[in-house]
Design a protein around this motif. Structure first.
Motif, PDB file in Angstrom:
ATOM      1  N   THR A   1     -62.757  94.260   4.269  1.00 46.83           N
ATOM      2  CA  THR A   1     -62.866  94.361   2.881  1.00 46.83           C
ATOM      3  C   THR A   1     -62.438  96.154   2.636  1.00 46.83           C
ATOM      4  O   THR A   1     -61.641  96.425   1.571  1.00 46.83           O
ATOM      5  CB  THR A   1     -64.350  94.188   2.309  1.00 46.83           C
ATOM      6  OG1 THR A   1     -64.692  92.821   2.505  1.00 46.83           O
ATOM      7  CG2 THR A   1     -64.414  94.645   1.110  1.00 46.83           C
ATOM      8  N   ILE A   2     -62.981  96.730   3.508  1.00 45.81           N
ATOM      9  CA  ILE A   2     -62.441  98.167   3.378  1.00 45.81           C
ATOM     10  C   ILE A   2     -60.904  98.419   3.499  1.00 45.81           C
ATOM     11  O   ILE A   2     -60.595  99.460   2.936  1.00 45.81           O
ATOM     12  CB  ILE A   2     -63.238  98.937   4.628  1.00 45.81           C
ATOM     13  CG1 ILE A   2     -64.841  98.670   4.598  1.00 45.81           C
ATOM     14  CG2 ILE A   2     -62.803 100.500   4.380  1.00 45.81           C
ATOM     15  CD1 ILE A   2     -65.144  99.359   3.032  1.00 45.81           C
ATOM     16  N   SER A   3     -60.314  97.711   4.371  1.00 43.85           N
ATOM     17  CA  SER A   3     -58.882  97.642   4.482  1.00 43.85           C
ATOM     18  C   SER A   3     -58.234  97.260   3.359  1.00 43.85           C
ATOM     19  O   SER A   3     -57.188  97.659   2.711  1.00 43.85           O
ATOM     20  CB  SER A   3     -58.277  97.071   5.773  1.00 43.85           C
ATOM     21  OG  SER A   3     -58.627  95.780   5.814  1.00 43.85           O
TER      22      SER A   3
ATOM     23  N   SER B   1     -63.569 104.606  -5.627  1.00 43.29           N
ATOM     24  CA  SER B   1     -63.290 103.554  -4.352  1.00 43.29           C
ATOM     25  C   SER B   1     -64.338 103.679  -3.158  1.00 43.29           C
ATOM     26  O   SER B   1     -64.722 103.056  -2.520  1.00 43.29           O
ATOM     27  CB  SER B   1     -62.011 103.186  -4.129  1.00 43.29           C
ATOM     28  OG  SER B   1     -61.125 102.998  -5.046  1.00 43.29           O
TER      29      SER B   1
ATOM     30  N   THR C   1     -59.603  97.150   0.251  1.00 51.25           N
ATOM     31  CA  THR C   1     -59.525  98.225  -0.822  1.00 51.25           C
ATOM     32  C   THR C   1     -58.589  99.351  -0.590  1.00 51.25           C
ATOM     33  O   THR C   1     -58.009  99.858  -1.858  1.00 51.25           O
ATOM     34  CB  THR C   1     -60.936  98.660  -0.764  1.00 51.25           C
ATOM     35  OG1 THR C   1     -62.006  97.723  -0.753  1.00 51.25           O
ATOM     36  CG2 THR C   1     -61.201  99.853  -1.963  1.00 51.25           C
ATOM     37  N   CYS C   2     -58.367  99.848   0.433  1.00 54.02           N
ATOM     38  CA  CYS C   2     -57.328 100.761   0.703  1.00 54.02           C
ATOM     39  C   CYS C   2     -55.837 100.258   0.194  1.00 54.02           C
ATOM     40  O   CYS C   2     -55.388 100.931  -0.625  1.00 54.02           O
ATOM     41  CB  CYS C   2     -57.305 101.285   2.087  1.00 54.02           C
ATOM     42  SG  CYS C   2     -58.672 101.850   2.789  1.00 54.02           S
TER      43      CYS C   2
ATOM     44  N   SER D   1     -67.159 101.538  -1.725  1.00 50.52           N
ATOM     45  CA  SER D   1     -66.937 101.112  -0.500  1.00 50.52           C
ATOM     46  C   SER D   1     -68.299 101.278   0.287  1.00 50.52           C
ATOM     47  O   SER D   1     -68.844 100.306   0.892  1.00 50.52           O
ATOM     48  CB  SER D   1     -65.945 101.623   0.344  1.00 50.52           C
ATOM     49  OG  SER D   1     -64.522 101.107  -0.096  1.00 50.52           O
TER      50      SER D   1
ATOM     51  N   SER E   1     -65.518  96.891  -4.851  1.00 51.86           N
ATOM     52  CA  SER E   1     -65.705  98.256  -4.356  1.00 51.86           C
ATOM     53  C   SER E   1     -64.661  99.239  -5.282  1.00 51.86           C
ATOM     54  O   SER E   1     -64.880 100.532  -4.926  1.00 51.86           O
ATOM     55  CB  SER E   1     -64.949  98.213  -2.984  1.00 51.86           C
ATOM     56  OG  SER E   1     -65.718  97.438  -2.147  1.00 51.86           O
ATOM     57  N   THR E   2     -63.580  98.867  -5.815  1.00 55.13           N
ATOM     58  CA  THR E   2     -62.886  99.874  -6.546  1.00 55.13           C
ATOM     59  C   THR E   2     -63.496 100.281  -7.801  1.00 55.13           C
ATOM     60  O   THR E   2     -63.146 101.437  -8.517  1.00 55.13           O
ATOM     61  CB  THR E   2     -61.457  99.315  -7.018  1.00 55.13           C
ATOM     62  OG1 THR E   2     -61.725  98.183  -7.857  1.00 55.13           O
ATOM     63  CG2 THR E   2     -60.736  98.828  -5.917  1.00 55.13           C
TER      64      THR E   2
ATOM     65  N   SER F   1     -63.560  93.839  -2.340  1.00 58.43           N
ATOM     66  CA  SER F   1     -62.551  94.814  -2.664  1.00 58.43           C
ATOM     67  C   SER F   1     -62.407  95.140  -3.932  1.00 58.43           C
ATOM     68  O   SER F   1     -62.367  96.424  -4.298  1.00 58.43           O
ATOM     69  CB  SER F   1     -61.372  94.645  -1.775  1.00 58.43           C
ATOM     70  OG  SER F   1     -60.456  93.873  -2.455  1.00 58.43           O
TER      71      SER F   1
ATOM     72  N   PHE G   1     -70.839  98.785  -0.759  1.00 60.30           N
ATOM     73  CA  PHE G   1     -70.365  97.483  -0.575  1.00 60.30           C
ATOM     74  C   PHE G   1     -70.985  97.309   1.158  1.00 60.30           C
ATOM     75  O   PHE G   1     -71.499  96.487   1.387  1.00 60.30           O
ATOM     76  CB  PHE G   1     -68.956  97.044  -0.418  1.00 60.30           C
ATOM     77  CG  PHE G   1     -68.381  96.133   0.778  1.00 60.30           C
ATOM     78  CD1 PHE G   1     -68.868  94.630   0.382  1.00 60.30           C
ATOM     79  CD2 PHE G   1     -67.887  96.361   1.877  1.00 60.30           C
ATOM     80  CE1 PHE G   1     -68.478  93.672   1.464  1.00 60.30           C
ATOM     81  CE2 PHE G   1     -67.445  95.450   2.722  1.00 60.30           C
ATOM     82  CZ  PHE G   1     -67.644  94.116   2.523  1.00 60.30           C
ATOM     83  N   ILE G   2     -70.845  98.154   1.836  1.00 63.75           N
ATOM     84  CA  ILE G   2     -71.177  98.262   3.260  1.00 63.75           C
ATOM     85  C   ILE G   2     -72.550  97.987   3.248  1.00 63.75           C
ATOM     86  O   ILE G   2     -73.254  97.177   3.988  1.00 63.75           O
ATOM     87  CB  ILE G   2     -70.859  99.523   4.090  1.00 63.75           C
ATOM     88  CG1 ILE G   2     -69.125  99.563   4.183  1.00 63.75           C
ATOM     89  CG2 ILE G   2     -71.251  99.549   5.408  1.00 63.75           C
ATOM     90  CD1 ILE G   2     -68.727 100.716   4.679  1.00 63.75           C
TER      91      ILE G   2
END
Length: 497
Positions: A130-132, A90, A134-135, A94, A56-57, A53, A97-98
């Motif tokens: 990871t996505i959550s 971000s 990052t949020c 993301s 990802s930012t 994460s 990252f995926i």
């Protein structure tokens, strides 16, 4: 320091409520109702999520902290497009990252398949985790710039642990299977995301302006340069907390089982850094504003007071935890015997980190921010290299030594550059007095003979340390802030009589 004191206090209290819940999860429920491999997997999933994460930012949070004071001053809220640009960065990170996680799935299967096969079975759950996360990082950043650090700390620290406790309970009572537990665990930050998003976007402190402003057109080169250099700086707070677990799972035999042992002392060290995390949001904003206003005196005041206060609280927590580590091992069983040695090494490194105050934030938000990049890059290389070779040779103790050496080295570099470039250093004579009081109190706690009843032994050792350490800090007025808290409490007690 009034706003720092107030927001840090509230954050401190609510964060420790979250950690109390986390302690139940980490020190009791997971070790006693899950296998060591399953316990280790929960940590490895979180480590991967936290690490990726940060990638990802794309370093956008550093740009948000640095330039938002300028944007707010010249554009106001409605025309400030910096939050929108941070969100878009971000989002792009993301997506990358995926794609990368799917491309390198086979590579990770080869690296972790032998020592941590359970991780490979659940590897794709790292993606939603990871996505959550990052949020959460983005929303936390928004809370920081509008000075709602209390909300972000409470929601982030409390709701994740409550959600985890609920999921553990559902598994213990056989309402869900272990596979369902891990699927839901990967989504455990979702409740916190919903609450933070609602609080932020109903407060009116941030608007999402999609129109590119004249400030961005004029500053975008400077912002991109700053963010590019700070991309590694964003990782600096993340890497020490994640790289050890990832390498233990990948390099040591019985990787996840070993990681379960490492979780215990690592969690207790994390308890020591709660004051730092509680203080970080508001002080980062105040340091950015002070640099904007060229208020060097304010920065030096923040530097000295955060260093001393963090060291006092860190030593207080270390002095309660370390004399009780034998009790922790007695409670968990002999399989966790290395926890005491690991905590000692990692705890000392964390005390050095706390005693250095907000050195990273002062350097990274100054005109010398490129040195933040250089020291961060060196730290990352040193940390990874040390951990890789020491874990392969010494296992869990290698991870403890590698992380500690790298963290101390990193802080010494930052301290050196702050002194050389800005003639700032965090220490005073009170620093030495604080350390001396703590050593005396810890030795006194260890002098108590081992008592048969585990709980009684723990309470007695903690009381001996506290009775010596805290009165000394208050009597000699080591910290004006802590003395002020003490007097405030006395006044409230006396007023109720």
């Amino acid at each position: 320091m009034g706003i720092v004191r107030k927001q840090t206090t509230y954050s401190f209290v609510f964060t420790y409520i979250g950690f109390a819940i986390g302690a139940i999860n980490t020190l009791w429920l997971f070790p006693h109702f899950f296998s060591r491999e399953e316990f280790g997997l929960t940590r490895l999933m979180l480590d991967f999520a936290v690490f990726f994460s940060a990638l990802s930012t794309l370093g956008s949070l550093n740009g948000l902290y640095k330039f938002n004071p300028f944007y707010r001053s010249y554009l106001g809220i409605a025309k400030n497009d910096l939050p929108f640009l941070s969100l878009m960065a971000s989002l792009l990170g993301s997506i990358l990252f995926i794609v990368g996680s799917l491309i390198f799935e086979g590579f990770l299967a080869r690296k972790f398949g032998h020592n941590s096969p359970l991780f490979i079975l659940h590897y794709r759950l790292v993606i939603p985790f990871t996505i959550s996360y990052t949020c959460i990082m983005m929303l936390e950043g928004f809370c920081w710039i509008i000075k709602k650090t209390i909300v972000s700390n409470v929601v982030k620290e409390l709701f994740f642990r409550i959600t985890t406790s609920v999921l553990i309970s559902l598994y213990i009572f056989k309402i869900i299977s272990i596979d369902t537990f891990f699927r839901l665990y990967a989504l455990s930050y979702v409740p916190a995301i919903i609450i933070l998003a609602y609080v932020i976007f109903t407060s009116g402190g941030i608007g999402i302006c999609t129109r590119i402003s004249y400030a961005t057109k004029r500053l975008y080169r400077k912002i991109l340069t700053f963010v590019s250099f700070h991309f590694s700086g964003m990782l600096i707070g993340i890497l020490p907390k994640t790289i050890d677990g990832i390498l233990i799972a990948g390099l040591s035999s019985n990787g996840l089982a070993n990681l379960a042992i490492y979780i215990i002392p690592n969690y207790l060290v994390t308890v020591m850094e709660v004051p730092q995390r509680s203080m970080l949001g508001i002080t980062t904003t105040l340091i950015a504003e002070a640099w904007k206003n060229k208020d060097r005196k304010k920065i030096e005041e923040l530097y000295h007071k955060t260093s001393l206060n963090l060291l006092i609280i860190g030593l207080g927590l270390f002095g309660i935890i370390y004399p009780n580590m034998d009790n922790v091992v007695r409670f968990l069983g002999p399989d966790y015997g290395l926890a005491k040695e690991i905590f000692l090494i990692a705890g000392i490194a964390k005390l050095v980190d706390l005693g250095m105050g907000m050195n990273a934030q002062i350097l990274s938000l100054s005109k010398y921010w490129r040195y933040d990049f250089y020291t961060s890059a060196v730290f990352i290389v040193v940390n990874i290299v040390l951990d890789f070779f020491l874990i392969k040779k010494y296992g869990l103790m290698g991870a403890a030594y590698g992380g500690a050496i790298a963290l101390i080295f990193y802080n010494l570099m930052r301290c050196f550059y702050l002194w050389r470039l800005l003639k700032m250093q965090p220490f005073t004579s009170k620093t030495i007095a604080t350390i001396a009081f703590a050593i005396i109190a810890i030795l006194a706690a260890f002098a108590l003979p081992v008592l048969k009843h585990l709980l009684v032994d723990g309470v007695m050792r903690s009381c001996i340390f506290a009775i010596i350490f805290m009165p000394a800090i208050i009597y000699f007025n080591i910290s004006e802030d802590i003395t002020a808290y003490y007097k405030l409490i006395l006044n409230k007690i006396s007023s109720k009589r």
